[in-house]
Design a protein around this motif. Structure first.
Motif, PDB file in Angstrom:
ATOM      1  N   GLY A   3      -7.812  14.264 -16.905  1.00  0.00           N
ATOM      2  CA  GLY A   3      -7.181  13.184 -16.147  1.00  0.00           C
ATOM      3  C   GLY A   3      -6.975  13.492 -14.675  1.00  0.00           C
ATOM      4  N   TRP A   4      -7.709  14.405 -14.113  1.00  0.00           N
ATOM      5  CA  TRP A   4      -7.494  14.764 -12.701  1.00  0.00           C
ATOM      6  C   TRP A   4      -7.678  13.535 -11.809  1.00  0.00           C
ATOM      7  CZ3 TRP A   4      -6.616  19.812 -10.676  1.00  0.00           C
ATOM      8  CH2 TRP A   4      -6.573  19.850  -9.270  1.00  0.00           C
ATOM      9  N   PRO A   5      -6.633  13.201 -11.033  1.00  0.00           N
ATOM     10  CA  PRO A   5      -6.734  12.008 -10.189  1.00  0.00           C
ATOM     11  C   PRO A   5      -7.609  12.270  -8.964  1.00  0.00           C
ATOM     12  CG  PRO A   5      -4.631  13.094  -9.859  1.00  0.00           C
ATOM     13  CD  PRO A   5      -5.335  13.877 -10.939  1.00  0.00           C
ATOM     14  N   THR A   6      -8.392  11.325  -8.592  1.00  0.00           N
ATOM     15  CA  THR A   6      -9.263  11.500  -7.422  1.00  0.00           C
ATOM     16  C   THR A   6      -8.603  10.997  -6.138  1.00  0.00           C
ATOM     17  OG1 THR A   6     -10.294   9.362  -7.878  1.00  0.00           O
ATOM     18  CG2 THR A   6     -11.355  11.311  -8.816  1.00  0.00           C
ATOM     19  N   SER A   7      -7.540  10.219  -6.269  1.00  0.00           N
ATOM     20  CA  SER A   7      -6.835   9.737  -5.073  1.00  0.00           C
ATOM     21  C   SER A   7      -5.372   9.506  -5.434  1.00  0.00           C
ATOM     22  CB  SER A   7      -7.454   8.417  -4.571  1.00  0.00           C
ATOM     23  OG  SER A   7      -7.224   7.393  -5.527  1.00  0.00           O
ATOM     24  N   THR A   8      -4.576   9.314  -4.405  1.00  0.00           N
ATOM     25  CA  THR A   8      -3.164   8.971  -4.633  1.00  0.00           C
ATOM     26  C   THR A   8      -2.753   7.882  -3.661  1.00  0.00           C
ATOM     27  OG1 THR A   8      -0.912   9.824  -4.800  1.00  0.00           O
ATOM     28  CG2 THR A   8      -2.260  10.737  -3.039  1.00  0.00           C
ATOM     29  N   ARG A   9      -1.849   7.036  -4.120  1.00  0.00           N
ATOM     30  CA  ARG A   9      -1.241   6.068  -3.206  1.00  0.00           C
ATOM     31  C   ARG A   9      -0.068   6.747  -2.514  1.00  0.00           C
ATOM     32  NH1 ARG A   9       0.082   1.401  -7.360  1.00  0.00           N
ATOM     33  NH2 ARG A   9       0.594   3.298  -8.530  1.00  0.00           N
ATOM     34  N   GLN A  10       0.188   6.333  -1.278  1.00  0.00           N
ATOM     35  CA  GLN A  10       1.314   6.870  -0.509  1.00  0.00           C
ATOM     36  C   GLN A  10       1.987   5.745   0.259  1.00  0.00           C
ATOM     37  OE1 GLN A  10      -0.250   9.889   2.130  1.00  0.00           O
ATOM     38  NE2 GLN A  10      -0.218  11.448   0.510  1.00  0.00           N
ATOM     39  N   TRP A  11       3.305   5.858   0.392  1.00  0.00           N
ATOM     40  CA  TRP A  11       4.032   5.010   1.337  1.00  0.00           C
ATOM     41  C   TRP A  11       4.219   5.810   2.618  1.00  0.00           C
ATOM     42  CZ3 TRP A  11       4.993   0.006   1.534  1.00  0.00           C
ATOM     43  CH2 TRP A  11       5.040  -0.735   0.341  1.00  0.00           C
ATOM     44  N   ARG A  12       3.795   5.199   3.746  1.00  0.00           N
ATOM     45  CA  ARG A  12       3.875   5.869   5.045  1.00  0.00           C
ATOM     46  C   ARG A  12       4.744   5.076   6.003  1.00  0.00           C
ATOM     47  NH1 ARG A  12      -2.497   7.037   6.368  1.00  0.00           N
ATOM     48  NH2 ARG A  12      -2.815   8.701   4.842  1.00  0.00           N
ATOM     49  N   VAL A  13       5.119   5.709   7.078  1.00  0.00           N
ATOM     50  CA  VAL A  13       5.878   5.015   8.129  1.00  0.00           C
ATOM     51  C   VAL A  13       4.917   4.158   8.935  1.00  0.00           C
ATOM     52  CG1 VAL A  13       7.319   5.292  10.182  1.00  0.00           C
ATOM     53  CG2 VAL A  13       7.542   6.895   8.256  1.00  0.00           C
ATOM     54  N   ALA A  14       5.186   2.858   8.984  1.00  0.00           N
ATOM     55  CA  ALA A  14       4.367   1.955   9.807  1.00  0.00           C
ATOM     56  C   ALA A  14       4.918   1.907  11.235  1.00  0.00           C
ATOM     57  CB  ALA A  14       4.353   0.556   9.205  1.00  0.00           C
ATOM     58  N   GLN A  15       6.237   1.811  11.345  1.00  0.00           N
ATOM     59  CA  GLN A  15       6.879   1.882  12.669  1.00  0.00           C
ATOM     60  C   GLN A  15       8.349   2.263  12.486  1.00  0.00           C
ATOM     61  OE1 GLN A  15       6.720  -2.024  14.531  1.00  0.00           O
ATOM     62  NE2 GLN A  15       6.257  -2.882  12.504  1.00  0.00           N
ATOM     63  N   ARG A  16       8.855   2.990  13.466  1.00  0.00           N
ATOM     64  CA  ARG A  16      10.242   3.452  13.413  1.00  0.00           C
ATOM     65  C   ARG A  16      11.162   2.291  13.772  1.00  0.00           C
ATOM     66  NH1 ARG A  16      10.463   9.267  14.222  1.00  0.00           N
ATOM     67  NH2 ARG A  16      12.167   9.097  15.688  1.00  0.00           N
ATOM     68  N   PRO A  17      12.139   1.990  12.898  1.00  0.00           N
ATOM     69  CA  PRO A  17      12.973   0.797  13.109  1.00  0.00           C
ATOM     70  C   PRO A  17      14.164   1.060  14.030  1.00  0.00           C
ATOM     71  CG  PRO A  17      13.535   1.823  11.035  1.00  0.00           C
ATOM     72  CD  PRO A  17      12.443   2.670  11.640  1.00  0.00           C
TER      73      PRO A  17
END
Lengths: 359, 359
Positions: A3-17
């Motif tokens: 089951g080795w994953p080939t990619s991962t989803r990530q939440w990133r900073v789009a802009q500093r509020p």
């Protein structure tokens, strides 16, 4: 592995509020990305799958708009950076003798499905007493407990003769601090401050506070003055999680040589400094010789095992209590991670807010 | 004695002010009265004639409108009370073996021509080094010097490796604190803040500061940031005499684990608390783990001889300097006493403001 994953989803900073982080629209604070994962590990690495995410105010500081990076106690998060958070994860693969597939570990990975990290940045999540969920490694037996201990024991040096007031008393840190003050140190009078009658009921009946005041009650200011009236009830220690008008009010209730452990400023994080609440009670600071001290958990990071052992033992012997209100678990999809995190500013959560990540 | 006075004039509190004290009109803060004096002394008393009056911000606190008396570090002054102030007086008559007519003494008498007081509340004004006027018992060798020593040595625990910033650096306490920091402790970098280029020149050339910034200069904020730029110049100790926006600014310039000795709030005394400047830089307090501590000289009152001896020796051996700008003397009639006192809020005075009382 199969089951080795080939990619991962990530939440990133789009802009500093500047104000409250936004979930959608042109000012959205975060954005999703999908990135490839290496297909093998280097020596002494582990591949982790996220199970639980810790939701804390700290990342709000790390994405503070216009903050000079050197004024921060941790690396700032800039546009494009993965949002850091402490997690409980499952080890999928390991090239370290210290970890094997199936182990549960605690580490600082973030808002991601999978993560590859050096084994030295990972701690084994040892079994907790009384059959408690491993998610409590993120709260009671983790950073929240360590911070509560640090604020009361190391910074404020609370002692049995002290009158102690704790704000956010039903929150992740405050709910542990109340128990530390009353049930561990044995402080003579402990007053919590929380946002509802229901929370206050918990703070008194289960956590052991002598009193708890609802800051949403119209009589809050009068009630606090009443609870801290006279020389026997002047506040020796204020464990401050909120800043703002509550801090201003408490400064006028401190005893001579009182100590304020400035742990957090939840009331002030979502404003630019120019719009922030200004604390005016400086005459009291001088006249009553009040000592205020900001603190950050990383200053006692090398003592986290000591604190965790102390907390585990105290729960085992019944001195401290971890009940169902000590943790609020939200079951969430990947898309819902930021929305759950934002709840920490919404004041409805009891205890530690944990995301149970279901992919 | 032939000249025994039968009465004395006194300045009393007419009403406690909310804003800047007023000299005249319906809101006048003070009023004159004439009261009879006893014609004999009890045992262990002295009859004093006022020579010099100390002008300090402290009485502004003691007449603070709406302040709860228990929040004050000294007895509040209410309507009808004689205005308290430290004085250098001449002993006219004595029933104490410790004092004889003609002795000069220091005590807390007030805005009065004459005063009868217990001999235990009076200290002999011993001769000062380098032929200095006994008025310096009210400043450099008195409460101002003791407070400067307390703030730097006892509260902030300044050491040679520290960067130190001192506000009101040309004022009664600040001008001594600058010398203590640079010439006594040997702190590596000392920055004064004062209200004119002329004062700053004195702070650097005579008191020994490495730099001094004029807060009335339009470039003040930029200059302060420049002077405290980089890890080598981050502020370890801020000796705060002013509060308000300067304190707010300095909090953003503190080093990690920096200490703020909160000595006074001259910028904030003449406003009701609701109108006072609010300090907003709390994120820095937490993030940089800043410690702030209010202090009052009475907490080290039992060490005043130790501090005075230290100061006398340091002036004798040339470590510390008392020059003509260390003291501003106003020759004043009885009627002019409140007007001279009000000058401490006007920011034109250099060093300690003393009234030389000429009847």
């Amino acid at each position: 592995m199969s089951g080795w994953p080939t990619s991962t989803r990530q939440w990133r900073v789009a802009q500093r509020p500047t104000h409250l982080p936004q979930l959608t629209g042109p000012d959205a604070t975060f954005e999703m990305a999908t990135v490839p994962l290496p297909s093998t590990l280097h020596p002494e690495q582990v591949l982790l799958k996220t199970l639980f995410l810790s939701n804390d105010p700290a990342p709000r500081g790390w994405i503070y708009k216009d903050l000079e990076p050197e004024r921060l106690y941790a690396t700032a998060l800039n546009q494009g950076d993965l949002v850091r958070a402490r997690t409980v994860s499952e080890v999928l693969e390991s090239t370290s003798a210290a970890f094997k597939p199936g182990d549960l570990v605690v580490s600082m990975t973030g808002w991601t499905d999978f993560f590859i990290v050096s084994s030295k940045d990972v701690q084994l999540a040892k079994p907790l007493p009384r059959g408690l969920s491993p998610s409590h490694h993120l709260g009671f037996f983790g950073v929240s407990g360590l911070t509560a201990w640090q604020g009361l024991v190391v910074v404020a040096q609370a002692k049995p003769s002290d009158v102690v007031v704790i704000s956010s008393a039903a929150g992740a840190i405050g709910s542990i601090a109340v128990q530390f003050a009353k049930r561990y140190i044995g402080c003579k009078y402990v007053v919590g401050i929380a946002g509802s009658a229901e929370k206050c009921e918990w703070v008194v009946s289960k956590l052991g506070a002598d009193a708890c005041l609802n800051y949403n009650d119209p009589n809050f200011v009068a009630d606090l003055k009443q609870a801290t009236q006279g020389p026997e009830r002047a506040v020796d220690v204020y464990f401050d999680n909120v800043g703002g008008s509550t801090l201003d009010l408490l400064l006028t209730r401190m005893a001579r040589h009182g100590r304020v452990a400035v742990c957090g400023l939840i009331s002030m994080y979502n404003q630019p400094k120019t719009e922030a609440y200004g604390v005016k009670s400086w005459f009291d600071v001088v006249s009553m010789r009040i000592k205020l001290e900001g603190f950050v958990v990383y200053d006692v990071w090398n003592r986290r095992s000591e604190a965790a052992d102390l907390l585990i033992k105290a729960v085992e012997d019944g001195t401290l209590v971890v009940d169902e209100q000590q943790e609020t678990v939200r079951v969430a999809s990947f898309e819902e991670i930021p929305k759950v995190w934002l709840e920490i500013f919404g004041r409805s959560v009891s205890g530690k807010l944990v995301t149970k990540f279901v992919g």
